[in-house]
Scaffold this motif. Structure first.
Motif, mmCIF file in Angstrom:
data_model
loop_
_atom_site.group_PDB
_atom_site.id
_atom_site.type_symbol
_atom_site.label_atom_id
_atom_site.label_comp_id
_atom_site.label_asym_id
_atom_site.label_seq_id
_atom_site.Cartn_x
_atom_site.Cartn_y
_atom_site.Cartn_z
ATOM 1 N N GLN A 75 0.883 -1.286 0.040
ATOM 2 C CA GLN A 75 0.135 0.019 0.071
ATOM 3 C C GLN A 75 0.661 1.349 0.003
ATOM 4 O O GLN A 75 0.553 2.376 -0.627
ATOM 5 N N LYS A 76 1.977 1.170 0.856
ATOM 6 C CA LYS A 76 2.994 2.617 0.805
ATOM 7 C C LYS A 76 3.461 2.639 -0.832
ATOM 8 O O LYS A 76 3.892 3.664 -1.045
ATOM 9 N N LYS A 77 3.730 1.672 -1.315
ATOM 10 C CA LYS A 77 4.343 1.712 -2.763
ATOM 11 C C LYS A 77 3.279 1.906 -3.855
ATOM 12 O O LYS A 77 3.717 2.447 -4.932
ATOM 13 N N ASN A 78 2.169 1.583 -3.376
ATOM 14 C CA ASN A 78 1.233 1.923 -4.772
ATOM 15 C C ASN A 78 -0.046 2.622 -4.030
ATOM 16 O O ASN A 78 -1.381 2.281 -3.968
ATOM 17 N N PRO A 79 0.194 4.065 -3.782
ATOM 18 C CA PRO A 79 -0.997 4.774 -3.281
ATOM 19 C C PRO A 79 -1.913 5.148 -4.441
ATOM 20 O O PRO A 79 -1.711 4.906 -5.285
ATOM 21 N N VAL A 80 -3.037 5.486 -3.787
ATOM 22 C CA VAL A 80 -4.247 5.836 -4.646
ATOM 23 C C VAL A 80 -3.974 7.315 -4.779
ATOM 24 O O VAL A 80 -3.952 8.145 -4.193
ATOM 25 N N SER A 81 -3.988 7.741 -6.262
ATOM 26 C CA SER A 81 -3.597 9.159 -6.481
ATOM 27 C C SER A 81 -5.183 9.951 -6.321
ATOM 28 O O SER A 81 -6.227 9.313 -6.227
ATOM 29 N N ASP A 82 -4.985 11.175 -6.386
ATOM 30 C CA ASP A 82 -5.896 12.300 -6.076
ATOM 31 C C ASP A 82 -7.000 11.959 -7.368
ATOM 32 O O ASP A 82 -8.424 11.998 -7.359
ATOM 33 N N ALA A 83 -6.192 11.948 -8.613
ATOM 34 C CA ALA A 83 -6.965 11.694 -9.638
ATOM 35 C C ALA A 83 -7.881 10.519 -9.909
ATOM 36 O O ALA A 83 -8.946 10.599 -10.399
ATOM 37 N N ASP A 84 -7.584 9.326 -9.176
ATOM 38 C CA ASP A 84 -8.185 7.997 -9.159
ATOM 39 C C ASP A 84 -9.382 8.298 -8.264
ATOM 40 O O ASP A 84 -10.638 7.915 -8.445
ATOM 41 N N GLN A 120 -10.034 4.920 1.438
ATOM 42 C CA GLN A 120 -10.051 3.648 1.987
ATOM 43 C C GLN A 120 -10.600 2.586 1.195
ATOM 44 O O GLN A 120 -9.903 1.387 1.159
ATOM 45 N N GLN A 121 -11.696 2.806 0.624
ATOM 46 C CA GLN A 121 -12.285 1.713 -0.226
ATOM 47 C C GLN A 121 -11.411 1.365 -1.517
ATOM 48 O O GLN A 121 -11.164 0.020 -1.774
ATOM 49 N N MET A 122 -10.697 2.380 -2.192
ATOM 50 C CA MET A 122 -10.055 1.977 -3.216
ATOM 51 C C MET A 122 -8.530 1.223 -2.827
ATOM 52 O O MET A 122 -8.147 0.348 -3.464
ATOM 53 N N GLN A 123 -8.059 1.773 -1.849
ATOM 54 C CA GLN A 123 -6.826 1.072 -1.060
ATOM 55 C C GLN A 123 -7.142 -0.501 -1.045
ATOM 56 O O GLN A 123 -6.438 -1.455 -1.201
ATOM 57 N N GLN A 124 -8.311 -0.981 -0.254
ATOM 58 C CA GLN A 124 -8.819 -2.107 -0.224
ATOM 59 C C GLN A 124 -9.196 -2.840 -1.295
ATOM 60 O O GLN A 124 -8.518 -3.977 -1.392
ATOM 61 N N GLN A 125 -9.681 -2.122 -2.397
ATOM 62 C CA GLN A 125 -9.718 -2.899 -3.686
ATOM 63 C C GLN A 125 -8.346 -3.307 -4.353
ATOM 64 O O GLN A 125 -8.268 -4.394 -4.766
ATOM 65 N N LYS A 126 -7.631 -2.211 -4.199
ATOM 66 C CA LYS A 126 -6.063 -2.570 -4.571
ATOM 67 C C LYS A 126 -5.473 -3.752 -4.108
ATOM 68 O O LYS A 126 -4.893 -4.599 -4.895
ATOM 69 N N LEU A 127 -5.526 -3.620 -2.831
ATOM 70 C CA LEU A 127 -4.786 -4.872 -2.011
ATOM 71 C C LEU A 127 -5.456 -6.156 -2.107
ATOM 72 O O LEU A 127 -4.935 -7.083 -2.255
ATOM 73 N N ALA A 128 -6.954 -6.067 -2.403
ATOM 74 C CA ALA A 128 -7.610 -7.291 -2.930
ATOM 75 C C ALA A 128 -6.977 -7.892 -4.000
ATOM 76 O O ALA A 128 -6.908 -9.258 -4.424
ATOM 77 N N ALA A 129 -6.876 -6.968 -5.048
ATOM 78 C CA ALA A 129 -6.521 -7.347 -6.229
ATOM 79 C C ALA A 129 -5.154 -8.031 -6.475
ATOM 80 O O ALA A 129 -4.798 -9.063 -7.047
ATOM 81 N N PHE A 130 -4.162 -7.567 -5.404
ATOM 82 C CA PHE A 130 -2.703 -7.884 -5.195
ATOM 83 C C PHE A 130 -2.870 -9.171 -4.785
ATOM 84 O O PHE A 130 -2.040 -9.957 -5.015
ATOM 85 N N GLN A 131 -3.562 -9.362 -3.778
ATOM 86 C CA GLN A 131 -3.729 -10.868 -2.924
ATOM 87 C C GLN A 131 -3.983 -11.989 -3.846
ATOM 88 O O GLN A 131 -3.739 -13.062 -4.083
ATOM 89 N N GLU A 132 -5.268 -11.454 -4.876
ATOM 90 C CA GLU A 132 -5.709 -12.313 -5.809
ATOM 91 C C GLU A 132 -4.656 -12.486 -6.979
ATOM 92 O O GLU A 132 -4.698 -13.941 -7.355
ATOM 93 N N GLU A 133 -4.052 -11.341 -7.186
ATOM 94 C CA GLU A 133 -3.084 -12.027 -8.421
ATOM 95 C C GLU A 133 -1.792 -12.908 -7.675
ATOM 96 O O GLU A 133 -1.528 -13.649 -8.423
ATOM 97 N N LEU A 134 -1.442 -12.878 -6.520
ATOM 98 C CA LEU A 134 -0.372 -13.530 -5.889
ATOM 99 C C LEU A 134 -0.910 -14.946 -5.876
ATOM 100 O O LEU A 134 -0.316 -15.925 -6.297
#
Length: 282
Positions: free
Chosen positions: A129-138, A261-275
């Motif tokens: 999450q530290k290396k893949n933050p959600v941008s303001d544009a997102d 918070q919601q988008m961070q959780q979504q990105k983390l869930a996608a990372f977990q699924e990818e692994l």
């Protein structure tokens, strides 16, 4: 003979043969004592306390203070005193646990392994999450999507929910004869949430309801009621619209933390699924 050889030496202007050797030994002893005192003072500065002869390093207090700070709590002098007592208490309890051989039990080893896994996984996710933050544009794009889906009109509606179509038909007839919607809802509605409030569903976007309910709602104007029962998976509804207004959406800045918070959780869930997909599991 004088009481001290130094007095004799001074009086005769002669020194003992071993004078320089004696002075050198005394200097070395003084230097050694000073070094020991300095080392002792440094060791004490690095240690929080000595418990049953065992040094408790100050780094333990620093680590605990960091955890408290990460949780958003300020480390005041009073708090630091409490943390110091906590670290010392832990050392006391740890020493007793070691005496009892607890660390050698199979159950303890299994729990330690689970704790190790938990900590490593937590750090893995935190690093991602530290290396893949959600941008303001997102965040803004997500808000605009939310606004588009929830814009338009909001309806302040009431409903009465019953099991049978015949019950709903009878209620509609009673209302047309002057029956009070709120009173009938409190007595007969199966929906415990809105029924206790006279059928009030408060302001909501029509899309928040089940399709059958939404379809019937959109056909009504302010003050109108359904002429026939509306069937859904929950039973039969009698619906009335009390008011209609343009959707009242919160400003972007108000909901930005929740969206992040919601988008961070979504990105983390996608990372977990990818692994999981990449893992070779046999």
């Amino acid at each position: 003979m004088p009481a001290h050889w130094l007095e004799q030496s001074l009086s005769t202007n002669t020194l003992p043969k071993d004078f320089h050797l004696i002075m050198k030994k005394q200097f070395l002893m003084a230097t050694a004592m000073a070094s020991l005192l300095a080392l002792s003072a440094g060791a004490m500065a690095q240690n929080l306390a000595i418990v049953n002869g065992k040094a408790v390093p100050k780094t333990r207090l620093d680590a605990l203070a960091q955890q408290v700070a990460k949780a958003g709590r300020p480390v005041t002098p009073e708090m630091e005193g409490q943390l110091r007592e906590e670290v010392i208490a832990r050392e006391v309890f740890m020493q007793e646990a070691e005496k009892q051989g607890i660390s050698g039990s199979d159950d303890f080893k299994a729990q330690m392994e689970l704790a190790r896994q938990t900590l490593m996984i937590r750090e893995l996710f935190a690093n991602y999450q530290k290396k893949n933050p959600v941008s303001d544009a997102d965040l803004k794009a997500e808000y605009d999507k939310f606004a588009a889906a929830n814009g338009g009109k909001e309806y302040k509606a009431r409903h009465i929910l019953v099991e049978k179509e015949s019950e709903a038909t009878a209620i509609i007839a009673s209302l047309k004869k002057g029956g009070k919607f709120e009173d009938i809802a409190k007595k007969q509605s199966k929906d415990p949430g809105s029924g206790a409030k006279g059928g009030d569903l408060d302001w909501a976007n029509p899309s928040s309801y089940v399709p059958e309910f939404t379809e019937a709602l959109l056909k009504l104007n302010k003050g109108q009621m359904t002429d026939t029962p509306v069937k859904s998976q929950f039973g039969y509804h009698v619906i009335r619209v009390d008011d209609i207004r343009s959707a009242q959406l919160p400003a972007f800045e108000e909901v930005k933390p929740q969206i992040a918070q919601q988008m961070q959780q979504q990105k983390l869930a996608a990372f977990q699924e990818e692994l999981r997909k990449k893992a070779k599991i046999e």
